[in-house]
Scaffold this motif. Structure first.
Motif, PDB file in Angstrom:
ATOM      1  N   LEU A  75     -63.707  32.586 -10.856  1.00  0.00           N
ATOM      2  CA  LEU A  75     -64.422  31.314 -10.781  1.00  0.00           C
ATOM      3  C   LEU A  75     -64.828  30.981  -9.342  1.00  0.00           C
ATOM      4  CD1 LEU A  75     -62.413  29.120 -13.303  1.00  0.00           C
ATOM      5  CD2 LEU A  75     -64.705  30.084 -13.577  1.00  0.00           C
ATOM      6  N   VAL A  76     -63.907  31.214  -8.396  1.00  0.00           N
ATOM      7  CA  VAL A  76     -64.222  30.952  -6.986  1.00  0.00           C
ATOM      8  C   VAL A  76     -65.378  31.838  -6.535  1.00  0.00           C
ATOM      9  CG1 VAL A  76     -63.329  31.163  -4.627  1.00  0.00           C
ATOM     10  CG2 VAL A  76     -61.936  30.106  -6.415  1.00  0.00           C
ATOM     11  N   MET A  77     -65.313  33.105  -6.882  1.00  0.00           N
ATOM     12  CA  MET A  77     -66.367  34.027  -6.462  1.00  0.00           C
ATOM     13  C   MET A  77     -67.703  33.692  -7.118  1.00  0.00           C
ATOM     14  SD  MET A  77     -65.013  35.718  -4.150  1.00  0.00           S
ATOM     15  CE  MET A  77     -66.210  36.960  -3.784  1.00  0.00           C
TER      16      MET A  77
ATOM     17  N   VAL B  82     -69.046  30.811  -5.147  1.00  0.00           N
ATOM     18  CA  VAL B  82     -69.533  31.278  -3.836  1.00  0.00           C
ATOM     19  C   VAL B  82     -70.842  32.035  -4.022  1.00  0.00           C
ATOM     20  CG1 VAL B  82     -69.051  32.872  -1.919  1.00  0.00           C
ATOM     21  CG2 VAL B  82     -67.274  31.315  -2.749  1.00  0.00           C
ATOM     22  N   ALA B  83     -70.920  32.850  -5.043  1.00  0.00           N
ATOM     23  CA  ALA B  83     -72.137  33.629  -5.291  1.00  0.00           C
ATOM     24  C   ALA B  83     -73.318  32.717  -5.605  1.00  0.00           C
ATOM     25  CB  ALA B  83     -71.897  34.604  -6.436  1.00  0.00           C
ATOM     26  N   ALA B  84     -73.066  31.703  -6.421  1.00  0.00           N
ATOM     27  CA  ALA B  84     -74.150  30.777  -6.746  1.00  0.00           C
ATOM     28  C   ALA B  84     -74.604  30.024  -5.504  1.00  0.00           C
ATOM     29  CB  ALA B  84     -73.679  29.809  -7.826  1.00  0.00           C
ATOM     30  N   LEU B  85     -73.658  29.601  -4.669  1.00  0.00           N
ATOM     31  CA  LEU B  85     -74.000  28.879  -3.447  1.00  0.00           C
ATOM     32  C   LEU B  85     -74.813  29.757  -2.497  1.00  0.00           C
ATOM     33  CD1 LEU B  85     -73.650  26.320  -1.725  1.00  0.00           C
ATOM     34  CD2 LEU B  85     -71.555  27.328  -0.845  1.00  0.00           C
ATOM     35  N   ILE B  86     -74.368  30.984  -2.293  1.00  0.00           N
ATOM     36  CA  ILE B  86     -75.075  31.904  -1.395  1.00  0.00           C
ATOM     37  C   ILE B  86     -76.460  32.208  -1.951  1.00  0.00           C
ATOM     38  CG2 ILE B  86     -75.089  34.244  -0.465  1.00  0.00           C
ATOM     39  CD1 ILE B  86     -72.051  34.037  -0.240  1.00  0.00           C
ATOM     40  N   TRP B  87     -76.559  32.386  -3.237  1.00  0.00           N
ATOM     41  CA  TRP B  87     -77.846  32.715  -3.859  1.00  0.00           C
ATOM     42  C   TRP B  87     -78.834  31.564  -3.705  1.00  0.00           C
ATOM     43  CZ3 TRP B  87     -80.263  31.173  -8.639  1.00  0.00           C
ATOM     44  CH2 TRP B  87     -81.357  31.969  -8.993  1.00  0.00           C
ATOM     45  N   LEU B  88     -78.323  30.365  -3.903  1.00  0.00           N
ATOM     46  CA  LEU B  88     -79.214  29.216  -3.754  1.00  0.00           C
ATOM     47  C   LEU B  88     -79.560  28.956  -2.294  1.00  0.00           C
ATOM     48  CD1 LEU B  88     -77.616  26.766  -6.317  1.00  0.00           C
ATOM     49  CD2 LEU B  88     -79.808  27.952  -6.527  1.00  0.00           C
ATOM     50  N   ALA B  89     -78.659  29.227  -1.351  1.00  0.00           N
ATOM     51  CA  ALA B  89     -78.868  28.904   0.060  1.00  0.00           C
ATOM     52  C   ALA B  89     -79.690  29.957   0.783  1.00  0.00           C
ATOM     53  CB  ALA B  89     -77.533  28.728   0.758  1.00  0.00           C
ATOM     54  N   ARG B  90     -79.467  31.195   0.552  1.00  0.00           N
ATOM     55  CA  ARG B  90     -80.131  32.246   1.337  1.00  0.00           C
ATOM     56  C   ARG B  90     -80.910  33.163   0.425  1.00  0.00           C
ATOM     57  NH1 ARG B  90     -75.850  33.847   5.982  1.00  0.00           N
ATOM     58  NH2 ARG B  90     -75.724  31.776   6.842  1.00  0.00           N
TER      59      ARG B  90
ATOM     60  N   ALA C 230     -71.270  39.209  -3.701  1.00  0.00           N
ATOM     61  CA  ALA C 230     -70.296  38.309  -4.321  1.00  0.00           C
ATOM     62  C   ALA C 230     -70.242  38.517  -5.829  1.00  0.00           C
ATOM     63  CB  ALA C 230     -70.640  36.861  -3.989  1.00  0.00           C
ATOM     64  N   LEU C 231     -71.391  38.769  -6.452  1.00  0.00           N
ATOM     65  CA  LEU C 231     -71.408  39.016  -7.899  1.00  0.00           C
ATOM     66  C   LEU C 231     -70.709  40.327  -8.260  1.00  0.00           C
ATOM     67  CD1 LEU C 231     -74.971  37.752  -8.903  1.00  0.00           C
ATOM     68  CD2 LEU C 231     -72.759  36.748  -9.483  1.00  0.00           C
ATOM     69  N   ILE C 232     -70.814  41.316  -7.411  1.00  0.00           N
ATOM     70  CA  ILE C 232     -70.109  42.575  -7.662  1.00  0.00           C
ATOM     71  C   ILE C 232     -68.599  42.348  -7.613  1.00  0.00           C
ATOM     72  CG2 ILE C 232     -69.598  44.849  -6.678  1.00  0.00           C
ATOM     73  CD1 ILE C 232     -72.580  45.001  -5.892  1.00  0.00           C
ATOM     74  N   VAL C 233     -68.135  41.586  -6.589  1.00  0.00           N
ATOM     75  CA  VAL C 233     -66.711  41.268  -6.491  1.00  0.00           C
ATOM     76  C   VAL C 233     -66.268  40.449  -7.709  1.00  0.00           C
ATOM     77  CG1 VAL C 233     -64.969  40.026  -5.161  1.00  0.00           C
ATOM     78  CG2 VAL C 233     -66.646  41.452  -3.992  1.00  0.00           C
ATOM     79  N   ALA C 234     -67.097  39.497  -8.124  1.00  0.00           N
ATOM     80  CA  ALA C 234     -66.773  38.685  -9.300  1.00  0.00           C
ATOM     81  C   ALA C 234     -66.717  39.554 -10.558  1.00  0.00           C
ATOM     82  CB  ALA C 234     -67.792  37.568  -9.471  1.00  0.00           C
TER      83      ALA C 234
END
Length: 144
Positions: free
Chosen positions: A43-45, A48-56, A64-68
């Motif tokens: 859930l944390v990942m 984080v993945a959604a935040l990074i995807w939306l920001a950059r 992050a999605l691979i780690v998730a």
């Protein structure tokens, strides 16, 4: 003397069975906790993945999605291991030994109960009837 040995054997077998069963539940609980930890990390990942995807861009998000995805696989494997119920063969054997010992104690008690009225009775016929009735009652109680 044999009856006490059988009772001691039954108690030891029961203690071993409870110990092994408790150990199995402890391992199962530990695997469940580990699956929960990896589920939380998932859930944390994902956040984080959604935040990074939306920001950059998409490169950090893909990492992050691979780690998730790996966390999801690990949580699934650990959850499956925690959910399955495997009986411990040592615990099953200990239960069988306990049941056999208790059955033998019941048989020994029934035999003794059948002989005692014969020894106490003044009439052999009366003693045989009493012995048969006592053995039948004790036999029924021992089978429960």
């Amino acid at each position: 003397m044999r009856m006490f040995q059988l009772l001691r054997l039954a108690a030891q077998a029961e203690a071993l069975r409870w110990k092994r069963t408790g150990r199995g539940y402890a391992i199962q609980a530990g695997l469940g906790v580990a699956a929960g930890v990896f589920g939380l990390m998932l859930l944390v990942m994902l956040h984080v993945a959604a935040l990074i995807w939306l920001a950059r861009g998409r490169d950090p998000a893909m990492a992050a999605l691979i780690v998730a995805g790996i966390d999801l696989v690990l949580a699934g494997i650990l959850g499956w291991l925690a959910a399955r119920h495997v009986e411990d063969p040592v615990a099953v054997e200990a239960q069988r030994v306990r049941d056999d010992a208790l059955r033998q104690v019941g048989d020994t008690t029934a035999k003794a109960a059948m002989v005692l009225p014969l020894l106490r009775s003044q009439s052999a016929k009366k003693g045989l009837v009493g012995a048969a009735l006592t053995a039948a009652v004790i036999g029924l109680l021992a089978r429960r």
